[in-house]
Write a protein that holds these residues in place. Structure first.
Motif, short mmCIF file in Angstrom:
data_model
loop_
_atom_site.label_atom_id
_atom_site.label_comp_id
_atom_site.label_asym_id
_atom_site.label_seq_id
_atom_site.Cartn_x
_atom_site.Cartn_y
_atom_site.Cartn_z
N ALA A 234 0.84 -1.20 0.00
CA ALA A 234 0.00 0.00 0.00
C ALA A 234 0.87 1.24 0.00
O ALA A 234 2.01 1.22 0.49
CB ALA A 234 -0.93 0.01 1.20
N VAL A 235 0.34 2.33 -0.54
CA VAL A 235 0.99 3.64 -0.53
C VAL A 235 -0.06 4.68 -0.18
O VAL A 235 -1.19 4.64 -0.68
CB VAL A 235 1.61 3.98 -1.91
N SER A 236 0.30 5.60 0.71
CA SER A 236 -0.60 6.68 1.08
C SER A 236 0.16 7.99 1.03
O SER A 236 1.25 8.11 1.60
CB SER A 236 -1.14 6.45 2.50
N THR A 237 -0.39 8.98 0.36
CA THR A 237 0.24 10.30 0.29
C THR A 237 -0.79 11.37 0.58
O THR A 237 -1.95 11.28 0.16
CB THR A 237 0.86 10.57 -1.10
N ASN A 238 -0.37 12.39 1.32
CA ASN A 238 -1.22 13.54 1.62
C ASN A 238 -0.35 14.78 1.59
O ASN A 238 0.70 14.81 2.26
CB ASN A 238 -1.86 13.36 3.00
N GLN A 239 -0.73 15.79 0.83
CA GLN A 239 0.09 16.98 0.67
C GLN A 239 -0.81 18.20 0.46
O GLN A 239 -1.91 18.09 -0.08
CB GLN A 239 1.07 16.87 -0.50
N SER A 240 -0.33 19.35 0.94
CA SER A 240 -1.09 20.58 0.79
C SER A 240 -0.14 21.77 0.83
O SER A 240 1.01 21.65 1.30
CB SER A 240 -2.14 20.72 1.90
N ALA B 219 -0.09 26.16 1.61
CA ALA B 219 -0.79 27.36 2.05
C ALA B 219 -0.83 28.36 0.90
O ALA B 219 0.17 28.58 0.21
CB ALA B 219 -0.09 27.96 3.26
N LEU B 220 -1.98 28.97 0.69
CA LEU B 220 -2.16 29.88 -0.43
C LEU B 220 -1.77 31.31 -0.08
O LEU B 220 -1.79 32.19 -0.94
CB LEU B 220 -3.60 29.83 -0.90
N ALA B 221 -1.44 31.55 1.18
CA ALA B 221 -1.00 32.88 1.61
C ALA B 221 -0.19 32.70 2.89
O ALA B 221 -0.01 31.58 3.38
CB ALA B 221 -2.19 33.81 1.84
N LYS B 222 0.31 33.77 3.44
CA LYS B 222 1.09 33.70 4.66
C LYS B 222 0.17 33.74 5.88
O LYS B 222 -0.92 34.29 5.83
CB LYS B 222 2.09 34.87 4.72
N GLY B 223 0.66 33.15 6.97
CA GLY B 223 -0.09 33.20 8.21
C GLY B 223 -0.92 31.97 8.46
O GLY B 223 -1.26 31.21 7.54
N ALA B 224 -1.29 31.77 9.74
CA ALA B 224 -2.05 30.59 10.13
C ALA B 224 -3.46 30.58 9.57
O ALA B 224 -4.10 29.53 9.50
CB ALA B 224 -2.09 30.49 11.65
N SER B 225 -3.98 31.74 9.18
CA SER B 225 -5.34 31.83 8.66
C SER B 225 -5.42 31.60 7.15
O SER B 225 -6.47 31.78 6.56
CB SER B 225 -5.95 33.19 9.00
N SER B 226 -4.32 31.21 6.54
CA SER B 226 -4.31 31.00 5.10
C SER B 226 -5.07 29.74 4.70
O SER B 226 -4.96 28.70 5.36
CB SER B 226 -2.86 30.88 4.60
N PRO B 227 -5.84 29.77 3.61
CA PRO B 227 -6.44 28.55 3.08
C PRO B 227 -5.34 27.59 2.61
O PRO B 227 -4.25 28.03 2.22
CB PRO B 227 -7.27 29.04 1.89
N ARG B 228 -5.64 26.30 2.64
CA ARG B 228 -4.68 25.28 2.19
C ARG B 228 -5.34 24.44 1.10
O ARG B 228 -6.46 23.93 1.26
CB ARG B 228 -4.24 24.37 3.33
N LEU B 229 -4.62 24.30 -0.02
CA LEU B 229 -5.09 23.50 -1.15
C LEU B 229 -4.20 22.28 -1.26
O LEU B 229 -2.97 22.39 -1.20
CB LEU B 229 -5.02 24.32 -2.44
N GLY B 230 -4.80 21.11 -1.42
CA GLY B 230 -3.99 19.90 -1.50
C GLY B 230 -4.77 18.73 -2.04
O GLY B 230 -5.85 18.88 -2.63
N PHE B 231 -4.23 17.54 -1.83
CA PHE B 231 -4.92 16.31 -2.22
C PHE B 231 -4.27 15.14 -1.50
O PHE B 231 -3.12 15.22 -1.06
CB PHE B 231 -4.86 16.08 -3.74
N HIS B 232 -5.01 14.06 -1.35
CA HIS B 232 -4.41 12.81 -0.89
C HIS B 232 -4.68 11.74 -1.94
O HIS B 232 -5.75 11.69 -2.57
CB HIS B 232 -4.91 12.40 0.50
N ALA B 233 -3.68 10.91 -2.15
CA ALA B 233 -3.76 9.81 -3.11
C ALA B 233 -3.33 8.54 -2.40
O ALA B 233 -2.31 8.52 -1.70
CB ALA B 233 -2.87 10.08 -4.32
N ASP B 234 -4.10 7.46 -2.58
CA ASP B 234 -3.87 6.24 -1.81
C ASP B 234 -4.04 5.01 -2.69
O ASP B 234 -4.83 5.01 -3.64
CB ASP B 234 -4.85 6.16 -0.64
#
Length: 519
Positions: free
Chosen positions: A356-362, A364-379
């Protein structure tokens, strides 16, 4: 195992519950196994505290020097709070300079004049309501479930080296057309944890031996988790040795899970399964507290045995040797978590060859803790051999994985499954966030079945053609009012693919609301 049914006969109550689920602003549910950190809250006025001599040190000389985010004690759920309550340490309240709030008198109760012996009390109350329009993707009768879990714990610490921890839990389930009252949902009272722990210095590091019943979350959640979604989590009986240094740590362990009952303290040690192994972790880069960079490499080995397991048409003893490595952490705005695993062993008289293989990555679209995060996981989890009478068994065994990786209602399990799911996390405020995900899933082996999150087969899927299993759209809303109150909500829509439809299954809408109170 005793099954008891408590149907919700009042249709008016059922209607009110259903309407409440669908009202805007009421979609709040459990945070699940992948608990997100809760932002720090404003501390209220200090509560009266027992007087500890001035100058008493608050620092623990035997605290693990390894970075806290990778110490193998499970995820944080807020300032000083953790998902595994037995991993919390409130002795910083020994310092007169420590900030306090209303629960502080329960978190540090000195039993000696110098505060060297202390007691900590904790508790959780979790209540949820859920609606499924097509339970198990086949039942055309709506399901309304009400779940409740209560836990109470106590942590006795004697100096920096010795501690004893105990925790009781109780779970309830009722509703309309609800699941069977099995032990993971219905349990009058269980000793969830009861262990002793001893620590000692080893050079510049710390050794820790933990013996007894305990919750275990040391490893990638694709195969190791206490499983937060059910009322009663997985607990293990045995021993764990941990050795922690600043840049390296490892754990060696041997456990047998608790055989859960539904009655009052009728739970037993051992359910026919065994889990043992070694987990290690290296700091590859960074690792400083609150640093922008931290990368970890975690090689691991798990030995698992189930004396009597059934998977499809296979039945018998299942022995798995799981070798793997996890590379994870964050590099500035990029976060990632990659795990690769190979399984050998035997299922009955047949050899096992699974992976099995599991990947998760994202990012941040801007600086700071309040930034939205765009990503995906593939398994990817291999399949094959489950319905054959000979040859190697290719079906992956996901051990004790977090069941919410693919859905929030146990639709899909990591056996004969591959998929990709884009994700978007939007912190709306400091205490409220939204997470959206759309997953697309297929089966690698057309001759093997599709499996649920509990490893049960979708009957008939092994006999139909096709590879597309399902698309799963998910929305999560999380509102952390303060460290003691969390409201979160899940909405899942399963769009059944060709394989499920050809076997007689259909779409399902699942909505769950939950409130968690803790101290």
């Amino acid at each position: 195992m005793r099954n008891r049914t408590f149907p919700l006969r009042d249709r008016g109550l059922t209607g009110c519950v259903t309407i409440g689920l669908l009202l805007p602003g009421c979609a709040f549910a459990a945070t699940g196994d992948d608990v997100q950190p809760v932002p720090a809250q404003t501390v209220v006025a200090a509560s009266p505290q027992p007087v500890i001599p001035a100058g008493t040190p608050a620092r623990d000389p035997l605290k693990s020097p390894y970075p806290a985010e990778a110490d193998g004690q499970g995820p944080r759920t807020g300032p000083n709070y953790m998902m595994l309550r037995g991993a919390e340490d409130w002795r910083f309240l020994r310092s007169q300079k420590a900030k306090r709030e209303w629960a502080s008198p329960l978190k540090f109760i000195p039993l000696a004049a110098d505060g060297d012996v202390s007691l900590t009390l904790n508790g959780d109350q979790r209540a949820s309501v859920s609606l499924s329009t097509r339970p198990l993707l086949s039942d055309t009768t709506n399901r309304v479930e009400v779940l409740s879990r209560t836990t109470l714990g106590a942590d006795l610490r004697i100096g920096p080296a010795v501690r004893f921890y105990g925790e009781l839990a109780s779970g309830r389930i009722f509703g309309k057309n609800e699941n069977r009252h099995i032990a993971i949902q219905q349990n009058d009272l269980i000793v969830q944890q009861l262990f002793a722990e001893v620590r000692a210095p080893v050079g510049a590091g710390t050794a820790r031996v933990t013996v007894g019943r305990q919750e275990f979350f040391d490893g990638p959640r694709f195969i190791i988790s206490p499983r937060e979604n059910p009322n009663i989590r997985v607990s293990m009986n045995g021993a764990r040795l941990s050795m922690d240094w600043r840049r390296f740590r490892f754990s060696a362990f041997h456990f047998v899970p608790t055989e859960q009952g539904t009655g009052l303290l009728d739970d037993k040690i051992g359910n026919g399964e065994t889990l043992s192994g070694i987990y290690s972790s290296f700091v590859v880069a960074g690792g400083a507290p609150k640093g922008r960079t931290a990368v970890y490499l975690d090689p691991f080995y798990y030995h698992f045995e189930d004396d009597d397991r059934t998977l499809g048409r296979l039945s018998g003893k299942d022995r798995r040797e799981t070798y793997g490595a996890r590379l994870w952490g964050h590099l500035g705005p990029v976060a990632f978590d990659w795990t690769a695993m190979k399984q050998d062993g035997r299922f009955g008289a047949r050899a096992v060859d699974a992976w099995a293989v599991s990947t998760n990555q994202s990012v941040a679209l801007a600086k700071g803790a309040s930034s939205p995060r765009l990503g995906f996981h593939a398994d990817y989890a291999s399949g094959g051999g489950t319905f054959d009478s000979s040859g190697k068994v290719g079906s992956f065994n996901f051990l004790y994985n977090a069941t919410i990786i693919f859905s929030d209602d146990n639709y899909l399990g990591a056996v004969n499954l591959m998929g990709v799911a884009p994700t978007l996390v939007v912190p709306v405020t400091k205490t409220f966030s939204l997470t959206g995900e759309t997953g697309f899933y297929w089966r690698p082996d057309r001759n093997d079945a599709v499996f649920r999150g509990n490893s049960q087969v979708y009957a008939g899927t092994q006999n139909v053609a096709g590879k597309h299993v399902a698309n799963v759209a998910r929305l999560k809303a999380n509102w952390a009012l303060n460290p003691h109150v969390a409201l979160t909500g899940f909405v899942n829509y399963v769009d059944a693919g060709k394989v499920l439809r050809r076997a007689g299954y259909g779409d399902n809408l699942f909505v769950q609301t939950m409130m968690t109170l803790r101290f």
